[in-house]
Design an enzyme around this catalytic site. Sequence first.
Site, PDB file in Angstrom:
ATOM      1  N   LYS A 167       1.005  -1.341  -0.367  1.00  0.00           N
ATOM      2  CA  LYS A 167       0.106  -0.127   0.171  1.00  0.00           C
ATOM      3  C   LYS A 167       1.321   0.986   0.117  1.00  0.00           C
ATOM      4  O   LYS A 167       2.259   1.295   0.507  1.00  0.00           O
ATOM      5  CB  LYS A 167      -1.289  -0.454   1.332  1.00  0.00           C
ATOM      6  CG  LYS A 167      -1.880  -1.195   1.218  1.00  0.00           C
ATOM      7  CD  LYS A 167      -2.591  -0.746  -0.063  1.00  0.00           C
ATOM      8  CE  LYS A 167      -4.170  -1.879   0.374  1.00  0.00           C
ATOM      9  NZ  LYS A 167      -4.748  -3.158   0.643  1.00  0.00           N
TER      10      LYS A 167
HETATM   11  C1  LIG Z   1      -5.810  -4.098   0.506  1.00  0.00           C
HETATM   12  C2  LIG Z   1      -6.704  -3.820   1.181  1.00  0.00           C
HETATM   13  C3  LIG Z   1      -8.114  -4.372   2.374  1.00  0.00           C
HETATM   14  C4  LIG Z   1      -7.268  -5.303   3.197  1.00  0.00           C
HETATM   15  O1  LIG Z   1      -6.211  -5.050   3.883  1.00  0.00           O
HETATM   16  P1  LIG Z   1      -5.464  -6.263   4.654  1.00  0.00           P
HETATM   17  O2  LIG Z   1      -4.091  -5.016   4.973  1.00  0.00           O
HETATM   18  O3  LIG Z   1      -4.593  -6.667   3.631  1.00  0.00           O
HETATM   19  O4  LIG Z   1      -6.157  -6.530   5.207  1.00  0.00           O
HETATM   20  C5  LIG Z   1      -9.523  -4.562   1.870  1.00  0.00           C
HETATM   21  N1  LIG Z   1      -9.886  -3.397   0.619  1.00  0.00           N
HETATM   22  C6  LIG Z   1      -8.294  -2.686  -0.327  1.00  0.00           C
HETATM   23  C7  LIG Z   1      -9.863  -2.671  -1.584  1.00  0.00           C
HETATM   24  C8  LIG Z   1      -7.456  -3.185   0.049  1.00  0.00           C
HETATM   25  O5  LIG Z   1      -7.071  -3.064  -1.132  1.00  0.00           O
END
Ligand SMILES: *Cc1c(COP(=O)(O)O)cnc(C)c1O
Length: 380
Positions: A184
């Site tokens: 991210k």
């Molecule tokens: C990465 C992501 C999540 C989940 O996050 P995690 O930290 O991996 O649990 C939820 N929604 C979207 C759109 C994502 O890209």
Amino acid sequence: MKWRVQLSDIDIGNEEIRAVSGVLRSKWLTMGAVTGEFEAAFARYLGVKYAFAVANGTAALHIAHEALGINSRDEVICPSLTFVATANSIMYTGAKPVFADIASLDDLNISPDSILKKITSRTKAITVVHYGGYPCNMDAIIKIAKKHSLFIIEDAAHAPGSEYKNKKIGAIGDIGCFSFFSNKNMTTAEGGMVVTDNPGLAKKIRLLRSHGMTTLTLDRHKGHAFTYDVEALGYNYRIDEIRAAIGLVQLNKLDSNNELRGHLVRMYRSRLNNHEKIMAPFYKYSGKPSFHIFPVLLKDKALRPRFMDYLKKRGIQSSIHYPPIHLFDFYKRKFGYKEGVLPLTEEASKREVTLPLYPGMRLEDVRFVTEAITSFHKNA
Ligand SMILES: *Cc1c(COP(=O)(O)O)cnc(C)c1O
């Protein structure tokens, strides 16, 4: 596999290493002063009253829906063109995720018109995802939510630092949720954040994060309390001090790294402009995106496997965002979804390819990728 241009890369340096060592030396490893600092800094950055750091983005989404009282009698409208965690977290509460289509092949975000068509007497909330960090049409979505008394949850996993009408994404709905997973825009390895301005919701979120307990280990360590009560069925969704320390450093770099991403995207767009075989969605967008990923749509979806393979042979990593949730085996079996129910979502998901994008990417890498795209189409 050693890529010449990989899909994404994180910006981790000495500052993060120093912050982690500092926590280890302090010997206070979980939810303490550093977590408090991280939450305060994130709340300040977003312009919200409350921020709660949690174990990951999925946990953030789960307790967001639960804090709003969403349960097995309810439906929640959300997109299908997103990571499966968006819908899974709704299902953890017992509620049914009802998928709405995307707005168009340029605007891959949830369509307000499609949301309207999915509202029933059971609908309790709309969970939006700001795809790629490009803000959804929040004015239209807020209008619908007000008219039908629905909550808005923002899945802002792609969008830390994005803005819509000068307001930070995540700070617009009733609750905003962030992920700090390793790919991210800012990372804590695993981690997430739940934000809100509502004191009642904040109280519930705080309880749900740690077993519904009224005091934390830290409170007892400080001598503020000897015991605790349990006021709700909560979870262990706590974050630790090591991750919070990384998060504090990463938050400081977020704006400059998002700007670097934006610079690369503008270069991509100018080099792919008027390309006959490929289009870059979000040609028109509102607000300030975080440029989480750079998606393109192929004119001819049948070429996608060969296209991705060609890039791979040149050492360029690509990906797909996303296979639509409603067509996953589990969701089809559970709810009887069939191909054809979300035409734009399905079309976009068959044509989409995500190209490399990360703050440390060089302009010559963008040139290398776009030249590979052009030479593929010459030979195809
Ligand atoms: C990465 C992501 C999540 C989940 O996050 P995690 O930290 O991996 O649990 C939820 N929604 C979207 C759109 C994502 O890209």
